[in-house]
Design a protein around this motif. Structure first.
Motif, mmCIF file in Angstrom:
data_model
loop_
_atom_site.group_PDB
_atom_site.id
_atom_site.type_symbol
_atom_site.label_atom_id
_atom_site.label_comp_id
_atom_site.label_asym_id
_atom_site.label_seq_id
_atom_site.Cartn_x
_atom_site.Cartn_y
_atom_site.Cartn_z
ATOM 1 N N THR A 338 -35.748 -32.109 56.301
ATOM 2 C CA THR A 338 -35.429 -32.044 55.080
ATOM 3 C C THR A 338 -35.762 -33.440 54.449
ATOM 4 O OG1 THR A 338 -33.365 -31.461 54.365
ATOM 5 C CG2 THR A 338 -35.071 -29.726 54.037
ATOM 6 N N ILE A 341 -38.986 -34.697 53.049
ATOM 7 C CA ILE A 341 -39.917 -33.830 52.290
ATOM 8 C C ILE A 341 -39.226 -34.243 50.849
ATOM 9 C CG2 ILE A 341 -40.274 -30.832 52.154
ATOM 10 C CD1 ILE A 341 -39.983 -30.413 54.323
ATOM 11 N N SER A 343 -39.134 -33.742 46.777
ATOM 12 C CA SER A 343 -38.939 -32.704 46.057
ATOM 13 C C SER A 343 -38.943 -33.598 44.475
ATOM 14 C CB SER A 343 -37.836 -32.026 46.415
ATOM 15 O OG SER A 343 -36.670 -33.067 46.176
ATOM 16 N N SER A 368 -37.881 -27.473 62.465
ATOM 17 C CA SER A 368 -39.462 -26.041 61.690
ATOM 18 C C SER A 368 -40.187 -27.701 61.493
ATOM 19 C CB SER A 368 -38.636 -26.221 60.161
ATOM 20 O OG SER A 368 -39.158 -26.872 58.717
ATOM 21 N N ASP A 369 -41.130 -26.418 62.128
ATOM 22 C CA ASP A 369 -42.781 -27.157 61.860
ATOM 23 C C ASP A 369 -43.148 -28.213 60.511
ATOM 24 O OD1 ASP A 369 -42.694 -26.272 64.124
ATOM 25 O OD2 ASP A 369 -44.059 -24.373 63.428
ATOM 26 N N LEU A 370 -42.598 -27.408 59.328
ATOM 27 C CA LEU A 370 -43.056 -28.292 58.273
ATOM 28 C C LEU A 370 -41.809 -29.620 58.516
ATOM 29 C CD1 LEU A 370 -43.977 -28.484 55.366
ATOM 30 C CD2 LEU A 370 -41.668 -27.352 54.608
ATOM 31 N N GLU A 371 -40.853 -29.472 58.637
ATOM 32 C CA GLU A 371 -40.288 -30.847 59.126
ATOM 33 C C GLU A 371 -40.311 -31.909 60.100
ATOM 34 O OE1 GLU A 371 -35.720 -28.835 57.450
ATOM 35 O OE2 GLU A 371 -35.806 -29.298 60.290
ATOM 36 N N ARG A 372 -40.626 -31.515 61.123
ATOM 37 C CA ARG A 372 -41.424 -32.191 62.082
ATOM 38 C C ARG A 372 -42.838 -32.392 61.130
ATOM 39 N NH1 ARG A 372 -43.392 -32.380 68.009
ATOM 40 N NH2 ARG A 372 -45.460 -32.627 68.508
ATOM 41 N N GLU A 373 -43.938 -32.275 60.569
ATOM 42 C CA GLU A 373 -44.726 -32.656 59.753
ATOM 43 C C GLU A 373 -44.764 -33.746 59.286
ATOM 44 O OE1 GLU A 373 -48.901 -30.873 57.509
ATOM 45 O OE2 GLU A 373 -47.207 -29.712 58.616
ATOM 46 N N HIS A 374 -43.443 -33.813 58.187
ATOM 47 C CA HIS A 374 -43.584 -34.501 57.326
ATOM 48 C C HIS A 374 -42.537 -35.785 58.198
ATOM 49 C CE1 HIS A 374 -44.525 -33.263 53.684
ATOM 50 N NE2 HIS A 374 -44.220 -31.981 53.872
ATOM 51 N N SER A 377 -45.494 -37.609 59.327
ATOM 52 C CA SER A 377 -46.378 -38.599 58.480
ATOM 53 C C SER A 377 -45.737 -39.861 58.075
ATOM 54 C CB SER A 377 -46.462 -37.628 57.061
ATOM 55 O OG SER A 377 -47.388 -38.231 56.628
#
Length: 487
Positions: A338, A341, A343, A368-374, A377
């Motif tokens: 995170t 990510i 906030s 998680s996929d969200l953590e990997r994506e950010h 990026s």
């Protein structure tokens, strides 16, 4: 001697001539020395030169330089002479002293108190004016069999007789006990720039009572014990706050939050290594990057690997060090994915000049996929990266595409994290998004990438033809890539 001859053939021989001339002084029999030199030249004739060419290009210039040096009364070479116990045997000691008198650096390899026929080696050298008044570098590696009693302390105290030392290195084999009570009155207080201490334990003296060492630029304390006062290592007493550029405290005891606070007034610090300092908490790292810390504008290298209390918030605060170019976070087990990510209450770390990032053995970093994506990026915006070492769930084309624009990348390691599927589980649990190697075809760093290491490379067999375009590649490692076949 063998190394010197190998380096001399086919290269500019001037520096080698000086080296050979120095070595010749250790050999009382000059004719025997020259014969051995000729023999080595013949054995190491890598260019297949004829005898005439070999003599003209390698041997004759060396002999001429030897003759020239023999005419000088006190030639001095900028060289660190490595000494072994046998160099202090009675039959060789005169030759050894003659060689020592021509160099400005000494390294004692595996130093024994009883070495060289029970000689007090350091004491014998420390009373020679031509040695103590111009020696710049001194390195002592202690043997694990060394005598720990007062006699040895007497020998170590003789180190204080050297008047011009700029570099002092003391190393042990395991954590050995030593007495450094000569430091406050040592003759090299005004000249010492580098102090390196490794695997030693101190008693009866707090190492950091180094008042008067105002020109110290590098201080390295690795695997050291017994140097802290009341369990906390405090740097406030050091008088080198405006000169110290490198501080290494790897695996040294007594490094606490109070230690970090005592560093805040060091205004020239460029390299800080706190690796393995597990007693420093998140609050201590907050103090490292707090407002008013004087080295925030100078710090370039930060190593907090194996610091298990380093958190996402600490990483965000570290980005306040605007000149940071090297960051080692290996083994920082409290880091979470995170971190990248954004906030409503916190932003994401931004390192404008970051060139080297090491991010392995952080098991919960990308879970998680969200953590990997950010994270992907964030990496795509790190345009100045030259080295990246990171663990991910799996290596695939999608992850590699985020690195395509890193035009300065020279070293890339992508390994599996602790959550990655094993070879046995791969058929059932491998996610979609195979690794084909296709993104490498448009890598902007194809002419710069020198080291490539890839692990856990997907379920399909990739084509490795992209490698032919990597003109600078020196090292290639593929591990746990069970689908890559001979074809």
């Amino acid at each position: 001697l063998r190394e010197c001859v190998v380096r001399s053939l086919g290269n500019d021989h001037y520096d080698l001539c000086k080296e050979i001339a120095r070595l010749q002084l250790v050999f009382p029999d000059r004719e025997l020395f020259l014969n051995s030199l000729v023999a080595e030249c013949l054995l190491k004739n890598q260019h297949n030169w004829s005898w005439t060419t070999l003599f003209a290009n390698a041997i004759r210039p060396l002999i001429a330089e030897l003759n020239k040096c023999a005419e000088l009364e006190k030639p001095t070479f900028d060289y660190t002479l490595k000494l072994y116990e046998s160099d202090f045997d009675d039959e060789r000691f005169d030759s050894t002293k003659r060689a020592i008198g021509m160099v400005n650096g000494i390294k004692f390899d595996r130093f024994y108190r009883s070495g060289g026929g029970n000689r007090d080696l350091i004491a014998e050298l420390a009373v020679l004016p031509n040695v103590t008044e111009r020696m710049l570098r001194l390195s002592v590696e202690f043997s694990e069999f060394i005598n720990y009693d007062y006699e040895r302390d007497t020998q170590i105290r003789n180190l204080g007789n050297f008047k011009t030392l700029q570099h002092l290195e003391l190393r042990g084999e395991k954590v050995m006990r030593i007495n450094l009570n000569f430091l406050p009155s040592a003759g090299f207080k005004a000249t010492l720039k580098r102090l390196l201490v490794s695997q030693l334990s101190f008693h009866r003296y707090d190492l950091l009572q180094l008042t008067g060492y105002a020109n110290l630029e590098i201080l390295k304390l690795c695997w050291c014990d017994g140097i802290a006062t009341n369990g906390n290592l405090d740097f406030r007493s050091l008088t080198c706050k405006s000169t110290l550029k490198t501080l290494v405290l790897h695996k040294t005891s007594g490094i606490t939050d109070e230690t970090i606070v005592s560093l805040q007034n060091f205004c020239a610090l460029e390299n800080l290594d706190l690796s393995g300092c597990e007693s420093v908490t998140s609050s201590g790292f907050d103090a490292l990057f707090a407002d008013g810390v004087k080295f925030k504008t100078t710090l370039k290298h930060l190593n907090v690997s194996q610091c298990t209390e380093f958190t996402n918030e600490n990483l965000l605060n570290a980005s306040k060090c605007e000149m940071l170019s090297y960051l080692n976070l290996n083994g920082c087990t409290k880091l979470k994915g995170t971190a990248f990510i954004p906030s409503a209450t916190a932003g994401i770390p931004h390192f404008q000049f970051l060139e080297q990032l090491r991010f392995s053995n952080c098991p919960d970093f990308i879970s998680s996929d969200l953590e990997r994506e950010h994270t992907e990026s964030w990496l795509s915006r790190a345009k100045n990266l030259k080295e990246l070492d990171i663990d991910v769930l799996f290596t695939d084309d999608k992850f590699l595409r985020h690195l395509q624009t890193s035009r300065n990348l020279e070293r890339l390691r992508i390994g599996p994290c602790s959550h990655s599927p094993t070879v046995e589980d791969r058929f059932d649990h491998w996610p979609s998004g195979p690794f084909t190697g296709e993104p490498f075809a448009t890598f902007s760093a194809k002419d710069k990438l020198r080291f490539l290491c890839l692990g856990n490379c997907g379920k399909l067999e990739p084509s490795l033809s992209f490698l032919k375009d990597f003109s600078a590649l020196e090292s290639l490692t593929l591990f746990d890539c069970g689908y890559i076949t001979a074809k």
